[in-house]
Design a protein around this motif. Structure first.
Motif, PDB file in Angstrom:
ATOM      1  N   ARG A  71      42.122 -39.622 -21.964  1.00 28.93           N
ATOM      2  CA  ARG A  71      43.169 -38.603 -21.869  1.00 28.93           C
ATOM      3  C   ARG A  71      42.585 -37.242 -21.519  1.00 28.93           C
ATOM      4  NH1 ARG A  71      47.742 -37.415 -26.569  1.00 28.93           N
ATOM      5  NH2 ARG A  71      48.855 -35.762 -25.439  1.00 28.93           N
ATOM      6  N   ARG A  72      41.480 -36.885 -22.154  1.00 28.93           N
ATOM      7  CA  ARG A  72      40.854 -35.602 -21.864  1.00 28.93           C
ATOM      8  C   ARG A  72      40.289 -35.574 -20.452  1.00 28.93           C
ATOM      9  NH1 ARG A  72      41.273 -30.522 -21.915  1.00 28.93           N
ATOM     10  NH2 ARG A  72      39.365 -29.324 -22.217  1.00 28.93           N
ATOM     11  N   ARG A  73      39.690 -36.686 -20.018  1.00 32.66           N
ATOM     12  CA  ARG A  73      39.175 -36.748 -18.645  1.00 32.66           C
ATOM     13  C   ARG A  73      40.301 -36.530 -17.639  1.00 32.66           C
ATOM     14  NH1 ARG A  73      35.782 -41.139 -20.383  1.00 32.66           N
ATOM     15  NH2 ARG A  73      37.329 -42.631 -19.657  1.00 32.66           N
ATOM     16  N   ALA A  74      41.442 -37.164 -17.871  1.00 34.00           N
ATOM     17  CA  ALA A  74      42.563 -37.034 -16.937  1.00 34.00           C
ATOM     18  C   ALA A  74      43.056 -35.592 -16.855  1.00 34.00           C
ATOM     19  CB  ALA A  74      43.703 -37.961 -17.349  1.00 34.00           C
ATOM     20  N   ALA A  75      43.120 -34.920 -18.006  1.00 32.94           N
ATOM     21  CA  ALA A  75      43.560 -33.524 -18.011  1.00 32.94           C
ATOM     22  C   ALA A  75      42.568 -32.640 -17.264  1.00 32.94           C
ATOM     23  CB  ALA A  75      43.741 -33.052 -19.449  1.00 32.94           C
ATOM     24  N   LEU A  76      41.275 -32.852 -17.502  1.00 34.41           N
ATOM     25  CA  LEU A  76      40.269 -32.057 -16.815  1.00 34.41           C
ATOM     26  C   LEU A  76      40.218 -32.380 -15.327  1.00 34.41           C
ATOM     27  CD1 LEU A  76      37.409 -32.136 -19.469  1.00 34.41           C
ATOM     28  CD2 LEU A  76      38.610 -30.097 -18.652  1.00 34.41           C
ATOM     29  N   ASP A  77      40.436 -33.626 -14.977  1.00 35.16           N
ATOM     30  CA  ASP A  77      40.470 -34.021 -13.572  1.00 35.16           C
ATOM     31  C   ASP A  77      41.507 -33.198 -12.813  1.00 35.16           C
ATOM     32  OD1 ASP A  77      40.017 -36.082 -11.297  1.00 35.16           O
ATOM     33  OD2 ASP A  77      42.172 -36.244 -11.678  1.00 35.16           O
ATOM     34  N   ALA A  78      42.701 -33.084 -13.365  1.00 35.52           N
ATOM     35  CA  ALA A  78      43.758 -32.304 -12.714  1.00 35.52           C
ATOM     36  C   ALA A  78      43.374 -30.834 -12.624  1.00 35.52           C
ATOM     37  CB  ALA A  78      45.069 -32.471 -13.479  1.00 35.52           C
ATOM     38  N   GLN A  79      42.751 -30.316 -13.672  1.00 31.37           N
ATOM     39  CA  GLN A  79      42.374 -28.910 -13.690  1.00 31.37           C
ATOM     40  C   GLN A  79      41.260 -28.623 -12.682  1.00 31.37           C
ATOM     41  OE1 GLN A  79      41.435 -27.603 -17.657  1.00 31.37           O
ATOM     42  NE2 GLN A  79      41.532 -25.422 -17.123  1.00 31.37           N
ATOM     43  N   ILE A  80      40.291 -29.523 -12.591  1.00 31.02           N
ATOM     44  CA  ILE A  80      39.188 -29.357 -11.634  1.00 31.02           C
ATOM     45  C   ILE A  80      39.714 -29.355 -10.210  1.00 31.02           C
ATOM     46  CG2 ILE A  80      37.119 -30.469 -10.681  1.00 31.02           C
ATOM     47  CD1 ILE A  80      36.715 -31.562 -13.636  1.00 31.02           C
ATOM     48  N   ARG A  81      40.591 -30.285  -9.898  1.00 29.74           N
ATOM     49  CA  ARG A  81      41.145 -30.363  -8.543  1.00 29.74           C
ATOM     50  C   ARG A  81      41.940 -29.102  -8.192  1.00 29.74           C
ATOM     51  NH1 ARG A  81      42.011 -36.031  -6.549  1.00 29.74           N
ATOM     52  NH2 ARG A  81      40.779 -37.411  -7.872  1.00 29.74           N
ATOM     53  N   GLU A  82      42.617 -28.543  -9.175  1.00 30.90           N
ATOM     54  CA  GLU A  82      43.457 -27.371  -8.924  1.00 30.90           C
ATOM     55  C   GLU A  82      42.660 -26.074  -8.868  1.00 30.90           C
ATOM     56  OE1 GLU A  82      47.072 -24.834 -11.062  1.00 30.90           O
ATOM     57  OE2 GLU A  82      46.430 -26.761 -11.900  1.00 30.90           O
ATOM     58  N   GLN A  83      41.651 -25.925  -9.728  1.00 30.44           N
ATOM     59  CA  GLN A  83      41.002 -24.629  -9.909  1.00 30.44           C
ATOM     60  C   GLN A  83      39.667 -24.477  -9.199  1.00 30.44           C
ATOM     61  OE1 GLN A  83      42.666 -24.176 -14.490  1.00 30.44           O
ATOM     62  NE2 GLN A  83      40.772 -23.142 -13.931  1.00 30.44           N
ATOM     63  N   SER A  84      39.067 -25.551  -8.723  1.00 31.06           N
ATOM     64  CA  SER A  84      37.763 -25.431  -8.076  1.00 31.06           C
ATOM     65  C   SER A  84      37.918 -24.863  -6.664  1.00 31.06           C
ATOM     66  CB  SER A  84      37.069 -26.788  -8.013  1.00 31.06           C
ATOM     67  OG  SER A  84      37.791 -27.685  -7.194  1.00 31.06           O
ATOM     68  N   LEU A  85      36.832 -24.321  -6.150  1.00 28.86           N
ATOM     69  CA  LEU A  85      36.827 -23.830  -4.774  1.00 28.86           C
ATOM     70  C   LEU A  85      36.813 -24.980  -3.780  1.00 28.86           C
ATOM     71  CD1 LEU A  85      34.258 -20.907  -5.098  1.00 28.86           C
ATOM     72  CD2 LEU A  85      36.749 -20.728  -4.947  1.00 28.86           C
ATOM     73  N   GLY A  86      36.312 -26.108  -4.194  1.00 31.24           N
ATOM     74  CA  GLY A  86      36.292 -27.278  -3.325  1.00 31.24           C
ATOM     75  C   GLY A  86      35.809 -28.499  -4.075  1.00 31.24           C
ATOM     76  N   TRP A  87      36.314 -29.664  -3.706  1.00 34.87           N
ATOM     77  CA  TRP A  87      35.859 -30.915  -4.300  1.00 34.87           C
ATOM     78  C   TRP A  87      36.018 -32.035  -3.278  1.00 34.87           C
ATOM     79  CZ3 TRP A  87      39.412 -34.854  -4.431  1.00 34.87           C
ATOM     80  CH2 TRP A  87      40.761 -34.482  -4.360  1.00 34.87           C
ATOM     81  N   SER A  88      35.251 -33.075  -3.455  1.00 33.33           N
ATOM     82  CA  SER A  88      35.373 -34.255  -2.592  1.00 33.33           C
ATOM     83  C   SER A  88      34.889 -35.482  -3.349  1.00 33.33           C
ATOM     84  CB  SER A  88      34.578 -34.082  -1.297  1.00 33.33           C
ATOM     85  OG  SER A  88      33.193 -33.944  -1.584  1.00 33.33           O
ATOM     86  N   ILE A  89      35.410 -36.624  -2.946  1.00 32.96           N
ATOM     87  CA  ILE A  89      35.047 -37.912  -3.546  1.00 32.96           C
ATOM     88  C   ILE A  89      34.755 -38.885  -2.410  1.00 32.96           C
ATOM     89  CG2 ILE A  89      35.857 -39.862  -4.933  1.00 32.96           C
ATOM     90  CD1 ILE A  89      37.644 -37.892  -6.450  1.00 32.96           C
ATOM     91  N   ALA A  90      33.702 -39.676  -2.567  1.00 35.60           N
ATOM     92  CA  ALA A  90      33.334 -40.646  -1.538  1.00 35.60           C
ATOM     93  C   ALA A  90      32.832 -41.918  -2.206  1.00 35.60           C
ATOM     94  CB  ALA A  90      32.274 -40.075  -0.609  1.00 35.60           C
ATOM     95  N   GLU A  91      32.826 -42.998  -1.447  1.00 27.86           N
ATOM     96  CA  GLU A  91      32.420 -44.310  -1.963  1.00 27.86           C
ATOM     97  C   GLU A  91      31.344 -44.918  -1.086  1.00 27.86           C
ATOM     98  OE1 GLU A  91      35.670 -47.044  -2.144  1.00 27.86           O
ATOM     99  OE2 GLU A  91      37.119 -45.504  -2.715  1.00 27.86           O
TER     100      GLU A  91
END
Length: 204
Positions: A58-78
């Motif tokens: 639950r905490r990870r999910a909340a922080l995930d949303a906050q990181i995506r919204e507040q960071s200057l940039g993010w990306s995910i790759a596989e």
């Protein structure tokens, strides 16, 4: 580089844009390895960043949303299961990191990576053992990578029912082993991993 050293470097103008990078999924028997890169906004700090493994879902999910919204940039790759089997897990992990960094929407001056190895990238890069617990940008990357991969494995659980991917995310649990003994491996399994090779050879 300690967090204090990083702050000093930023304050002196030596570096301005710092990204953290981490991976999730090197150990599982199934599914891709996932890497994320995050550039945090110093003017919008995020409280509670930590190693993703130390946080509740639950905490990870909340922080995930906050990181995506507040960071200057993010990306995910596989890196895919096929790439893991063809290249080996270390090289596939480095490839996923390279892809994550390459798709960041902003230029960076310094890349901080959790662990003791760095991917081949165009900017200065430092490996930090335990960085996912010590540096907020790496913590942020570990969080969004884990949330993404856990959701992906839940989807694979629906696509390949019976293995329990939605429960164990592909790790080698007793439930997973029992399912393999009954069903054999599916397309999501890493056949280059010794447990899968051994279990695949057993009669069912």
């Amino acid at each position: 580089m300690s967090q204090t050293d990083l702050f000093d470097a930023q304050a002196s103008g030596q570096v301005s844009m710092v990204a953290g990078c981490d991976e999730v999924g090197r150990g599982p028997w199934a599914g891709p390895v996932v890497a994320a890169a995050v550039v945090l906004d110093p003017s919008r700090p995020i409280a509670g960043l930590a190693d993703s493994k130390a946080l509740s879902p639950r905490r990870r999910a909340a922080l995930d949303a906050q990181i995506r919204e507040q960071s200057l940039g993010w990306s995910i790759a596989e890196s895919s299961v096929e790439e893991i089997d063809r290249l080996n897990i270390l090289q596939a992990t480095m490839l996923a990191m390279q892809r994550a960094v390459a798709t960041l929407p902003c230029r960076i001056d310094l890349l901080l990576v959790d662990g003791n190895r760095t991917p081949s990238v165009a900017m200065p890069c430092r490996a930090i053992v335990g960085g996912d617990a010590a540096h907020p940008a790496i913590s942020a990357a570990s969080i969004i990578a884990k949330v993404y991969r856990d959701r992906l494995m839940a989807e694979l659980g629906q696509q390949y029912p019976g293995y329990g991917f939605e429960q164990h995310s592909g790790y080698g649990t007793a439930v997973h082993r029992a399912a393999l003994l009954t069903l054999g491996p599916c397309a999501a399994h890493r056949r280059s991993f010794a447990p899968i090779r051994r279990l695949s050879a057993l009669p069912r």
